[in-house]
Design a protein around this motif. Structure first.
Motif, PDB file in Angstrom:
ATOM      1  N   LEU A 154      41.438  40.521  31.239  1.00 52.23           N
ATOM      2  CA  LEU A 154      40.170  40.238  31.920  1.00 52.23           C
ATOM      3  C   LEU A 154      39.534  38.954  31.383  1.00 52.23           C
ATOM      4  N   VAL A 155      39.625  38.754  30.069  1.00 50.08           N
ATOM      5  CA  VAL A 155      39.111  37.513  29.476  1.00 50.08           C
ATOM      6  C   VAL A 155      39.852  36.315  30.059  1.00 50.08           C
ATOM      7  N   GLN A 156      41.185  36.432  30.173  1.00 54.12           N
ATOM      8  CA  GLN A 156      41.973  35.334  30.737  1.00 54.12           C
ATOM      9  C   GLN A 156      41.581  35.058  32.184  1.00 54.12           C
ATOM     10  N   MET A 157      41.369  36.102  32.956  1.00 55.41           N
ATOM     11  CA  MET A 157      41.000  35.920  34.361  1.00 55.41           C
ATOM     12  C   MET A 157      39.661  35.201  34.480  1.00 55.41           C
ATOM     13  N   ARG A 158      38.702  35.586  33.662  1.00 54.42           N
ATOM     14  CA  ARG A 158      37.390  34.914  33.710  1.00 54.42           C
ATOM     15  C   ARG A 158      37.525  33.464  33.245  1.00 54.42           C
ATOM     16  N   ARG A 159      38.369  33.234  32.273  1.00 51.89           N
ATOM     17  CA  ARG A 159      38.614  31.866  31.808  1.00 51.89           C
ATOM     18  C   ARG A 159      39.227  31.027  32.930  1.00 51.89           C
ATOM     19  N   ASP A 160      39.987  31.680  33.803  1.00 47.32           N
ATOM     20  CA  ASP A 160      40.614  30.994  34.939  1.00 47.32           C
ATOM     21  C   ASP A 160      39.677  30.874  36.141  1.00 47.32           C
ATOM     22  N   GLY A 161      38.419  31.265  35.977  1.00 42.68           N
ATOM     23  CA  GLY A 161      37.431  31.089  37.035  1.00 42.68           C
ATOM     24  C   GLY A 161      37.309  32.244  38.007  1.00 42.68           C
ATOM     25  N   ILE A 162      37.856  33.394  37.664  1.00 40.00           N
ATOM     26  CA  ILE A 162      37.799  34.552  38.560  1.00 40.00           C
ATOM     27  C   ILE A 162      36.592  35.406  38.202  1.00 40.00           C
ATOM     28  N   THR A 163      35.744  35.632  39.170  1.00 41.32           N
ATOM     29  CA  THR A 163      34.519  36.400  38.954  1.00 41.32           C
ATOM     30  C   THR A 163      34.490  37.706  39.737  1.00 41.32           C
ATOM     31  N   ASP A 164      35.335  37.831  40.748  1.00 45.25           N
ATOM     32  CA  ASP A 164      35.425  39.070  41.533  1.00 45.25           C
ATOM     33  C   ASP A 164      36.780  39.694  41.208  1.00 45.25           C
ATOM     34  N   ILE A 165      36.759  40.770  40.404  1.00 43.60           N
ATOM     35  CA  ILE A 165      37.987  41.330  39.856  1.00 43.60           C
ATOM     36  C   ILE A 165      38.181  42.764  40.319  1.00 43.60           C
ATOM     37  N   THR A 166      39.369  43.038  40.838  1.00 47.08           N
ATOM     38  CA  THR A 166      39.788  44.400  41.148  1.00 47.08           C
ATOM     39  C   THR A 166      40.803  44.825  40.102  1.00 47.08           C
ATOM     40  N   LEU A 167      40.548  45.969  39.465  1.00 49.77           N
ATOM     41  CA  LEU A 167      41.446  46.508  38.450  1.00 49.77           C
ATOM     42  C   LEU A 167      42.255  47.628  39.080  1.00 49.77           C
ATOM     43  N   GLY A 168      43.582  47.497  39.053  1.00 54.34           N
ATOM     44  CA  GLY A 168      44.446  48.491  39.670  1.00 54.34           C
ATOM     45  C   GLY A 168      45.432  49.082  38.683  1.00 54.34           C
ATOM     46  N   GLY A 174      47.196  54.289  36.355  1.00 56.47           N
ATOM     47  CA  GLY A 174      46.057  54.737  37.148  1.00 56.47           C
ATOM     48  C   GLY A 174      45.108  55.602  36.337  1.00 56.47           C
ATOM     49  N   LEU A 175      45.672  56.489  35.514  1.00 56.60           N
ATOM     50  CA  LEU A 175      44.836  57.258  34.592  1.00 56.60           C
ATOM     51  C   LEU A 175      44.104  56.324  33.641  1.00 56.60           C
ATOM     52  N   THR A 176      44.811  55.341  33.103  1.00 56.66           N
ATOM     53  CA  THR A 176      44.221  54.433  32.124  1.00 56.66           C
ATOM     54  C   THR A 176      43.058  53.647  32.714  1.00 56.66           C
ATOM     55  N   VAL A 177      43.204  53.118  33.937  1.00 56.43           N
ATOM     56  CA  VAL A 177      42.119  52.309  34.497  1.00 56.43           C
ATOM     57  C   VAL A 177      40.925  53.185  34.868  1.00 56.43           C
ATOM     58  N   CYS A 178      41.162  54.418  35.313  1.00 53.75           N
ATOM     59  CA  CYS A 178      40.042  55.334  35.559  1.00 53.75           C
ATOM     60  C   CYS A 178      39.321  55.662  34.255  1.00 53.75           C
ATOM     61  N   VAL A 190      34.517  44.909  35.821  1.00 55.56           N
ATOM     62  CA  VAL A 190      35.274  44.682  37.050  1.00 55.56           C
ATOM     63  C   VAL A 190      34.419  45.144  38.222  1.00 55.56           C
ATOM     64  N   ASN A 191      34.812  44.738  39.426  1.00 53.49           N
ATOM     65  CA  ASN A 191      34.016  45.048  40.609  1.00 53.49           C
ATOM     66  C   ASN A 191      34.427  46.336  41.299  1.00 53.49           C
ATOM     67  N   ARG A 192      35.665  46.738  41.096  1.00 51.99           N
ATOM     68  CA  ARG A 192      36.176  47.955  41.732  1.00 51.99           C
ATOM     69  C   ARG A 192      37.483  48.349  41.056  1.00 51.99           C
ATOM     70  N   VAL A 193      37.904  49.597  41.288  1.00 55.38           N
ATOM     71  CA  VAL A 193      39.142  50.123  40.698  1.00 55.38           C
ATOM     72  C   VAL A 193      40.007  50.709  41.814  1.00 55.38           C
ATOM     73  N   VAL A 194      41.293  50.369  41.783  1.00 57.04           N
ATOM     74  CA  VAL A 194      42.267  50.851  42.765  1.00 57.04           C
ATOM     75  C   VAL A 194      43.372  51.601  42.022  1.00 57.04           C
ATOM     76  N   THR A 195      43.713  52.793  42.484  1.00 51.65           N
ATOM     77  CA  THR A 195      44.780  53.552  41.829  1.00 51.65           C
ATOM     78  C   THR A 195      45.855  53.965  42.834  1.00 51.65           C
ATOM     79  N   ASP A 196      47.076  53.946  42.358  1.00 52.27           N
ATOM     80  CA  ASP A 196      48.278  54.286  43.121  1.00 52.27           C
ATOM     81  C   ASP A 196      48.921  55.482  42.418  1.00 52.27           C
ATOM     82  N   SER A 197      48.754  56.688  42.999  1.00 53.54           N
ATOM     83  CA  SER A 197      49.282  57.925  42.413  1.00 53.54           C
ATOM     84  C   SER A 197      48.868  58.074  40.948  1.00 53.54           C
ATOM     85  N   PRO A 198      47.567  58.049  40.653  1.00 52.16           N
ATOM     86  CA  PRO A 198      47.131  58.110  39.254  1.00 52.16           C
ATOM     87  C   PRO A 198      47.466  59.456  38.614  1.00 52.16           C
TER      88      PRO A 198
END
Length: 363
Positions: A154-168, A174-178, A190-198
């Motif tokens: 996430l630090v790297q993404m913000r350093r790269d100029g990304i301000t709208d972040i989806t964590l998947g 999926g358990l870990t991001v929840c 982050v702005n939202r969380v997406v899970t695939d068969s968490p």
């Protein structure tokens, strides 16, 4: 007594690791193969001094290691993988893989880039690109260990100029991001969380969920390196690999057809994270997408039915728990999707992508 993890039968008996020689190192900055679940590493635990961006194993991608300091088994690192789009954008997606896994889904990154997002992924400590010779593959004693790996990306993404972040995240990812969202609350970053068969619940009967798993969790505090053997189930791997019945190519030293035994401490980490997540479920303040297959597939060895559903977890149970998480959630089924929905045959994986992009656009 049986124990089902990742679609494989585990005999719940304590077996301790053997001692032998060190693992082999390939001629690159990545360790391509190992048998550390059978042979104990006896060499010096020295972290490679390599922290700059370099060419990744996936064509068109780049990656870099992150020094995550000392852990219970010595120095650890994670790996950030990225594919940046040709156009300037402040939007990005960060992907966290599952158990016995690593990031290899190059098509996934290109789907996001083609849709206007920069794409990032992490190989967590002790997985894939990140694993070091002295590390038992996929092991963890507390799911929160992975939070530092996520934070670094996430630090790297913000350093790269990304301000709208989806964590998947997929499966254990999926358990870990929840869990990350529940523990961080309003500070999740982050702005939202997406899970695939968490992996929100064990694929067991009530006795196994309520008695066996907690018992092994307790024993794991006394005997963290004891382990439970996994059966030789190949159905899910064969449904993915192009050389068998699937359509994907990946490194089977990093995502094994038959995963090694899991430590008692790993079972305890999953059990603890699942329980703590449900205690803190109201703390998830960002919108959450929970995607599952429409069908559960039972069995061990491959049959054509493995191409039509989730052969690892129990989708109805995941959806039941998913509906309890947070304050703003979408729970959806992907008809006949595989456990890893974005690796499903067409048109089911296109349905998964459609669900993800629709959720991001509207939340």
């Amino acid at each position: 007594m049986g124990f089902l993890v990742g679609g494989c039968l585990l005999a719940a008996t304590a077996v301790f690791a053997e001692s032998a020689t060190a693992t082999d190192v390939a001629g690159s900055r990545f360790y391509e193969s190992w048998d550390g679940w059978r042979h104990k590493y006896k060499g010096e635990k020295v972290m490679p001094d390599d922290w700059t961006w370099g060419k990744d194993v996936l064509e068109g991608y780049e990656s870099r290691f992150v020094n995550q300091g000392e852990a219970f088994d010595g120095p650890v690192r994670s790996t950030i993988i990225r594919l940046r789009g040709p156009k300037s954008s402040h939007k990005g997606f960060l992907y966290i893989h599952g158990f016995n896994d690593y990031f290899f889904q190059s098509e996934m990154g290109r789907e996001f880039v083609d849709s206007g997002y920069h794409f990032y992924a992490v190989d967590l400590r002790r997985y894939g690109r990140s694993r070091l010779p002295w590390q038992y593959p996929f092991n963890v004693r507390d799911q929160k260990e992975y939070f530092a790996d996520i934070d670094s990306a996430l630090v790297q993404m913000r350093r790269d100029g990304i301000t709208d972040i989806t964590l998947g995240g997929h499966s254990t990812g999926g358990l870990t991001v929840c869990y990350f969202a529940a523990c961080r609350g309003a500070r999740v970053g982050v702005n939202r969380v997406v899970t695939d068969s968490p992996f929100l619940a064990w694929n067991f009967n009530a006795f196994m969920r309520n008695v066996a798993a907690p018992v092994i969790q307790g024993l794991g505090k006394l005997f963290p390196d004891a382990h439970v053997n996994q059966g030789k189930c190949d159905g899910y791997a064969y449904s993915l690999l192009k050389e068998y019945d699937g359509e994907w190519v990946y490194n089977t030293d990093w995502k094994m057809i038959y995963s090694p035994p899991v430590k008692f401490s790993w079972v305890g980490a999953i059990e603890g994270a699942q329980k703590d997540l449900m205690r803190k479920k109201e703390h998830i303040v960002v919108p959450l997408l929970v995607m599952t297959s429409s069908r559960k597939i039972d069995g061990c060895n491959f049959t054509p039915e493995f191409m039509t559903g989730d052969a690892v977890l129990d989708p109805p149970m995941i959806r039941e728990r998913g509906r309890q998480l947070g304050h703003e959630r979408v729970v959806c089924e992907i008809d006949s999707g595989l456990h890893d929905l974005i690796l499903s045959p067409s048109p089911h994986r296109e349905a998964a992508y459609d669900s993800i992009f629709r959720f991001i656009r509207t939340h």
